[in-house]
Design a protein around this motif. Structure first.
Motif, PDB file in Angstrom:
ATOM      1  N   THR A 159      46.570   9.102 -21.506  1.00  0.00           N
ATOM      2  CA  THR A 159      45.175   8.701 -21.483  1.00  0.00           C
ATOM      3  C   THR A 159      44.697   8.695 -20.039  1.00  0.00           C
ATOM      4  O   THR A 159      45.510   8.605 -19.115  1.00  0.00           O
ATOM      5  N   GLY A 161      43.137   6.407 -18.535  1.00  0.00           N
ATOM      6  CA  GLY A 161      43.434   5.124 -17.908  1.00  0.00           C
ATOM      7  C   GLY A 161      44.827   5.099 -17.302  1.00  0.00           C
ATOM      8  O   GLY A 161      45.019   4.712 -16.151  1.00  0.00           O
ATOM      9  N   ARG A 162      45.810   5.559 -18.061  1.00  0.00           N
ATOM     10  CA  ARG A 162      47.193   5.571 -17.609  1.00  0.00           C
ATOM     11  C   ARG A 162      47.351   6.535 -16.428  1.00  0.00           C
ATOM     12  O   ARG A 162      48.043   6.240 -15.454  1.00  0.00           O
ATOM     13  N   SER A 194      40.487   4.926 -22.328  1.00  0.00           N
ATOM     14  CA  SER A 194      41.235   5.269 -23.535  1.00  0.00           C
ATOM     15  C   SER A 194      41.122   6.753 -23.889  1.00  0.00           C
ATOM     16  O   SER A 194      41.767   7.218 -24.825  1.00  0.00           O
ATOM     17  N   MET A 293      39.321   8.210 -28.057  1.00  0.00           N
ATOM     18  CA  MET A 293      40.731   7.811 -27.986  1.00  0.00           C
ATOM     19  C   MET A 293      41.601   8.850 -28.653  1.00  0.00           C
ATOM     20  O   MET A 293      41.122   9.759 -29.304  1.00  0.00           O
ATOM     21  N   GLU A 294      42.917   8.663 -28.451  1.00  0.00           N
ATOM     22  CA  GLU A 294      43.868   9.602 -29.022  1.00  0.00           C
ATOM     23  C   GLU A 294      43.854   9.528 -30.535  1.00  0.00           C
ATOM     24  O   GLU A 294      43.677   8.470 -31.103  1.00  0.00           O
TER      25      GLU A 294
END
Lengths: 296, 271
Positions: A159, A161-162, A194, A293-294
Motif C-alpha cells: 500500500t 502508506g506502507r 490504504s 484499498m486492496e
C-alpha cells in the motif's frame, strides 16, 4: 541360438504392432478432426488410385472404415482433443505467470552494496560517539532491509502508506549520513495510505533522487514526495532540486525495472514519467489506476 | 622552504562528506597518534583541494566518494605536497586498484588497529624523509601514475572503454523538459522541421534532426531503416512483405507499420 532368434522375431512383431497402433491412432485423430469436404476428396483420390492398380475393394474398405469411424467416434474424439489443447494452454498460462512472479521477485531484490556498507560503517561509528543515534539508524536499516528483501516482505505491504513509511526509513538513514545536506518533504494525504501501490518503486525513485541528484551536489538539497489523485489515477511524484539528469547517463536498471513491473501489473494504464523542471533538478512521476484499498 | 618534521608537529587534513565519518576518524587519530595536528576538515572534494593548498598538510585523509570532486581527483592536485591516504566503505574497483598499487587506504568504519598500522607506516616514512632531506622537500611519493590508473578505472566502472551514447531524449512539454529514456522509444521519424519520438504510450516532437540522433545514439540500439526512420532494434516484433513487395516492420506497442526502404532492406535479409 534359436531362442535368441525367436526373441528377435518377437521384438520385431511387437515393434511393428506398436508402430501400427500408433499409426492407426494418428489416422483416427486425423479422421476425428478432418473436415468432411477433405474426407470426400481423399475418397475420390483413393478410388482413382485403387482403380488404377485394379484393387477397387481396398478403396471400398477405406471409405467404409473412415466413414464409420468419423460418424461413430469423431465427435467424442474431437472434444477430447480440444479439451487437451485447452489444458495445455492453461498450463502455459500458469507457467508464464509463475515465471513472471519469479522475475518480479528478482527485480525487487536489489540493495546497493554501497549503501549497506556505508550505513553499517555509520552505525559502527555512532555506537562509539552517539549510541542512541546508532540504535535509531540501526532500526531504520532493519525496516529498510525488510522492505527490500522479497522473502522477508510482509503481506499487505503493497500500500502507498506502507511504502511511504519504508521510504521514510531510508531517508532517515540518509539524513543521518548527509546531515544538513539533505532535506525531506512529504506531501501524502492520509486517505491515500490504504491505496494499493507496488513495493520498492517509491524507494527506487527516492534512491535515484539522492544518488544522482543530491549526493553529487556540494550544498545538497531537498527530496519532495507528493501523492495526489488526478481523475481516476493515482500520481506519486518524487522531485529533487539536485544536479539534474545527464542525457548521456545510463538510466540504470532501477527505472527500467519500474517500467517493466508497471507494464506487467497494469499494462497501458500505468506509466513512469521523468521530467526536468525549469528550475533544475528532476521529477519522476508514477501514474497508475487509483483504488481506495486492496482487493480482499 | 624546507620543513623539518621534527621541528613542528606533523599536520593532517581530513576530507569526508559525511560528518559522522570525520568525527570518527578524528577521534581515532587522536587516540593512536596524539601528536598529529589536524589542521583542517573538508566536507567535499573542492573544499579538500582548497584547504589542502592553503594548509599544505603532511598527510591528507581523503574519502573517495565526495560531491564536487572525488577523493581521487582531489588527490591528483594534492599529492605533490601531501601524503595521501584514501578512505572508502565499499568500492570494488577502488579496492582492486588498491590491492595492486602502492596507495595507502583505510576501510570505513576505520578500526583502531588498522589505523595504528597505517599511522606507524606514515611515521616511518616521515622519519626517512626527514633524514634524507636537505634543501628542497622531495615529493612524499610519486603516485601520479597510480592515481591516473585509478581515475580511469573509476570512470569506466571497470568496464572496457565504451563511448557514451545518448540515453535520454529531451522533449519540451509545457514549461518543463520530459526526459524520455531511449529504452522507452520505439522509433524516431523525421517530420519536416521536427523529429517525432514514438513511445508505447505517447509521442513527442523534438528539434534534434534524425542525422544528429544517428550520430549520438548507440548504433546497436537503433537502426536506420529508412531515410526518415530510426527504429529501436529491441522493439521490432516482425518484418513482412506487403502486396507491393515492400518490407514492412511492426514494432511492439505501436499499431501501425513502418516501411523499410530498399537501401536498408539488407538489415532484414534472411540468413
Amino acid at each position: 541360438m534359436r531362442a535368441s532368434d525367436i526373441n528377435r522375431v518377437l521384438d520385431f512383431v511387437r515393434d511393428a504392432f506398436h508402430e501400427a497402433s500408433k499409426l492407426w491412432w494418428r489416422f483416427f485423430d486425423w479422421l476425428a478432426v478432418v473436415e468432411w469436404r477433405q474426407l470426400f476428396l481423399t475418397w475420390f483420390f483413393v478410388l482413382i488410385f485403387c482403380a488404377m492398380v485394379n484393387m477397387p475393394e481396398l478403396g471400398g474398405w477405406y471409405i467404409f472404415i473412415s466413414f464409420a469411424v468419423k460418424v461413430l467416434a469423431g465427435g467424442k474424439r474431437k472434444a477430447e482433443l480440444t479439451a487437451r489443447e485447452a489444458t495445455a494452454q492453461a498450463n502455459v498460462a500458469t507457467l508464464e505467470r509463475r515465471l513472471m512472479e519469479a522475475q518480479m521477485a528478482a527485480l525487487q531484490a536489489q540493495v546497493e552494496p554501497h549503501f549497506l556498507f556505508n550505513t553499517l560503517a555509520l552505525i559502527g561509528q555512532l555506537i562509539e560517539t552517539d549510541p542512541k543515534e546508532a540504535a535509531r539508524v540501526h532500526a531504520h536499516l532493519i525496516d529498510y532491509l525488510r522492505s527490500t528483501l522479497p522473502q522477508m516482505r510482509q503481506r499487505g505491504g503493497a500500500t502507498l502508506g506502507r511504502q511511504v513509511e519504508l521510504s521514510r526509513a531510508y531517508l532517515a538513514i540518509m539524513q543521518a549520513r548527509m546531515k544538513e545536506r539533505l532535506e525531506v518533504r512529504f506531501d501524502v494525504p492520509d486517505f491515500l495510505g490504504s491505496a494499493p501501490f507496488p513495493p520498492m518503486m517509491l524507494q527506487t525513485l527516492i534512491e535515484n533522487a539522492i544518488k544522482h541528484g543530491l549526493e553529487p551536489k556540494i550544498e545538497g538539497g531537498t527530496v519532495a514526495v507528493r501523492a495526489h489523485v488526478v481523475g481516476a489515477d493515482l500520481h506519486v511524484e518524487v522531485c529533487d532540486d539536485g544536479v539534474g539528469i545527464d542525457p548521456h547517463a545510463d538510466d540504470g536498471v532501477g527505472l527500467a525495472n519500474i517500467r517493466e513491473r508497471l507494464q506487467l501489473l497494469y499494462g497501458a494504464d500505468a506509466a513512469l514519467d521523468i521530467t526536468t523542471p525549469p528550475g533544475g533538478g528532476a521529477c519522476a512521476t508514477i501514474r497508475l489506476p487509483y483504488k481506495m484499498m486492496e482487493d480482499a | 622552504m624546507s620543513t623539518i618534521p621534527d621541528e613542528r608537529p606533523v599536520t593532517a587534513l581530513i576530507a569526508d562528506d559525511e560528518a559522522p565519518m570525520r568525527d570518527l576518524l578524528r577521534a581515532r587519530l587522536q587516540a593512536v597518534w596524539p601528536e598529529l595536528h589536524i589542521v583542517a576538515e573538508a566536507a567535499n572534494g573542492v573544499e579538500a583541494v582548497e584547504l589542502g593548498e592553503r594548509h599544505r598538510p603532511d598527510i591528507a585523509f581523503l574519502d573517495i566518494r565526495m560531491p564536487g570532486l572525488s577523493g581521487i581527483e582531489a588527490a591528483r592536485r594534492l599529492y605533490a605536497r601531501s601524503h595521501i591516504v584514501f578512505a572508502t566503505a565499499y568500492d570494488q574497483y577502488a579496492l582492486d586498484a588498491f590491492a595492486q598499487g602502492a596507495l595507502d587506504y583505510l576501510l570505513k568504519p576505520v578500526s583502531a588497529e588498522r589505523l595504528a598500522t597505517t599511522c606507524a607506516r606514515l611515521q616511518a616514512r616521515m622519519r626517512t624523509r626527514a633524514r634524507t632531506e636537505n634543501g628542497a622537500a622531495p615529493a612524499p611519493q610519486d603516485i601520479g601514475q597510480e592515481l591516473a590508473k585509478l581515475t580511469a578505472l573509476l570512470e569506466t566502472k571497470g568496464k572496457p572503454d565504451k563511448p557514451t551514447y545518448l540515453r535520454w531524449i529531451q522533449a519540451q512539454v509545457g514549461s518543463s523538459l520530459r526526459m524520455v529514456s531511449t529504452r522507452e522509444v520505439l522509433f524516431f521519424q523525421s517530420d519536416e522541421k521536427y523529429t517525432r519520438v514514438q513511445t508505447a504510450g505517447a509521442e513527442f516532437l523534438i528539434r534534434k534532426t534524425l542525422k544528429e540522433l544517428l550520430d549520438e545514439l548507440d548504433p546497436d540500439e537503433f537502426w536506420r531503416i529508412h531515410r526518415s526512420t530510426l527504429v529501436r532494434v529491441d522493439a521490432i516484433a516482425e518484418v513482412k512483405r506487403d502486396l507491393r513487395g515492400r518490407q514492412m516492420l511492426r514494432v511492439r506497442g505501436y499499431p501501425g507499420e513502418l516501411e523499410v526502404s530498399r537501401n536498408h532492406s539488407y538489415l532484414f535479409q534472411q540468413m
